[in-house]
Design a protein around this motif. Structure first.
Motif, PDB file in Angstrom:
ATOM      1  N   MET A   1      21.690  -2.638 -25.414  1.00  0.00           N
ATOM      2  CA  MET A   1      21.854  -3.840 -24.661  1.00  0.00           C
ATOM      3  C   MET A   1      23.084  -3.718 -23.763  1.00  0.00           C
ATOM      4  O   MET A   1      23.051  -4.160 -22.622  1.00  0.00           O
ATOM      5  CB  MET A   1      21.976  -5.046 -25.593  1.00  0.00           C
ATOM      6  N   ALA A   2      24.133  -3.122 -24.277  1.00  0.00           N
ATOM      7  CA  ALA A   2      25.349  -2.967 -23.486  1.00  0.00           C
ATOM      8  C   ALA A   2      25.096  -2.116 -22.243  1.00  0.00           C
ATOM      9  O   ALA A   2      25.581  -2.429 -21.155  1.00  0.00           O
ATOM     10  CB  ALA A   2      26.458  -2.353 -24.340  1.00  0.00           C
ATOM     11  N   GLY A   4      22.234  -1.798 -20.697  1.00  0.00           N
ATOM     12  CA  GLY A   4      21.446  -2.625 -19.789  1.00  0.00           C
ATOM     13  C   GLY A   4      22.306  -3.600 -19.002  1.00  0.00           C
ATOM     14  O   GLY A   4      22.095  -3.805 -17.812  1.00  0.00           O
ATOM     15  N   LEU A   5      23.281  -4.195 -19.670  1.00  0.00           N
ATOM     16  CA  LEU A   5      24.182  -5.119 -18.987  1.00  0.00           C
ATOM     17  C   LEU A   5      25.047  -4.391 -17.959  1.00  0.00           C
ATOM     18  O   LEU A   5      25.259  -4.898 -16.848  1.00  0.00           O
ATOM     19  CB  LEU A   5      25.051  -5.866 -19.994  1.00  0.00           C
ATOM     20  N   GLN A   6      25.523  -3.200 -18.303  1.00  0.00           N
ATOM     21  CA  GLN A   6      26.309  -2.425 -17.344  1.00  0.00           C
ATOM     22  C   GLN A   6      25.463  -2.024 -16.138  1.00  0.00           C
ATOM     23  O   GLN A   6      25.906  -2.116 -15.001  1.00  0.00           O
ATOM     24  CB  GLN A   6      26.896  -1.181 -18.018  1.00  0.00           C
ATOM     25  N   GLU A   7      24.231  -1.573 -16.411  1.00  0.00           N
ATOM     26  CA  GLU A   7      23.364  -1.162 -15.306  1.00  0.00           C
ATOM     27  C   GLU A   7      23.003  -2.330 -14.405  1.00  0.00           C
ATOM     28  O   GLU A   7      22.837  -2.159 -13.201  1.00  0.00           O
ATOM     29  CB  GLU A   7      22.096  -0.505 -15.845  1.00  0.00           C
ATOM     30  N   ALA A   8      22.865  -3.508 -14.982  1.00  0.00           N
ATOM     31  CA  ALA A   8      22.526  -4.684 -14.187  1.00  0.00           C
ATOM     32  C   ALA A   8      23.601  -4.995 -13.152  1.00  0.00           C
ATOM     33  O   ALA A   8      23.337  -5.676 -12.162  1.00  0.00           O
ATOM     34  CB  ALA A   8      22.310  -5.888 -15.091  1.00  0.00           C
ATOM     35  N   LEU A   9      24.797  -4.487 -13.372  1.00  0.00           N
ATOM     36  CA  LEU A   9      25.895  -4.687 -12.427  1.00  0.00           C
ATOM     37  C   LEU A   9      26.082  -3.512 -11.468  1.00  0.00           C
ATOM     38  O   LEU A   9      26.892  -3.583 -10.556  1.00  0.00           O
ATOM     39  CB  LEU A   9      27.198  -4.943 -13.193  1.00  0.00           C
ATOM     40  N   HIS A  42      12.052  -7.333 -10.167  1.00  0.00           N
ATOM     41  CA  HIS A  42      11.599  -6.789 -11.443  1.00  0.00           C
ATOM     42  C   HIS A  42      10.090  -6.675 -11.555  1.00  0.00           C
ATOM     43  O   HIS A  42       9.609  -6.004 -12.459  1.00  0.00           O
ATOM     44  CB  HIS A  42      12.121  -7.641 -12.605  1.00  0.00           C
ATOM     45  N   ARG A 108      12.910  -1.066 -16.886  1.00  0.00           N
ATOM     46  CA  ARG A 108      14.165  -0.458 -16.448  1.00  0.00           C
ATOM     47  C   ARG A 108      14.205   1.011 -16.858  1.00  0.00           C
ATOM     48  O   ARG A 108      13.924   1.356 -17.990  1.00  0.00           O
ATOM     49  CB  ARG A 108      15.290  -1.245 -17.126  1.00  0.00           C
TER      50      ARG A 108
END
Length: 157
Positions: A1-2, A4-9, A42, A108
């Motif tokens: 999850m971490a 994914g959150l980093q990639e989202a930025l 998406h 993703r």
């Protein structure tokens, strides 16, 4: 999850993801497949009502399309339409949705452009044979989350 959150930025990641969705949308548009435009970041939303104008909302045109795509190719899509809308809690009548859409979500960091080509080509083949696809009705309709566990039967047009 971490991750994914980093990639989202990450602007590079977002640019790549959005370009894949745009690529799928452009392939479908070139083939005459009706989609909602502009495409999102998406998913591509295919307009099943335009593909099956004679299938009534209570016979779930977007689910017919999802089923046919899965049988053709193993590609899973999601119905966003009358099946998901459900029944009126007072009358028990099927609620027609404003839209009958099939959502093609791009996971993703999963698909290459060759995968996207396969999805597009499979859907194009399904739509070419749309006239032989049949409406569906419930064989089994659960009270809760019916879009996940219902069973259907085809009916003649």
């Amino acid at each position: 999850m971490a991750i994914g959150l980093q990639e989202a930025l990450s602007e590079d990641h977002l640019r790549s993801r959005i370009s894949q969705v745009e690529y799928l949308g452009s392939k479908l548009l070139k083939a005459g497949i009706p989609i909602q435009t502009p495409v999102g970041g998406h998913a591509v939303f295919v307009d099943a009502r335009k593909i099956f104008p004679d299938i009534k909302p209570e016979n779930f045109p977007a689910q017919v399309l999802c089923n046919a795509l899965y049988l053709e190719s193993g590609v899973r899509a999601t119905e966003i339409g009358s099946l998901m809308m459900g029944r009126d809690p007072i009358s028990g009548q099927q609620e027609p949705s404003l839209f009958e859409l099939m959502r093609l979500t791009i996971p993703r960091r999963t698909y290459t452009n060759s995968h996207i080509d396969y999805v597009a080509d499979s859907l194009i083949d399904v739509v070419k044979n749309a006239d032989i696809l049949k409406p569906i009705y419930f064989k089994y309709e659960p009270k809760i989350l019916r879009q996940f566990t219902a069973h259907f039967r085809e009916i003649d047009r």
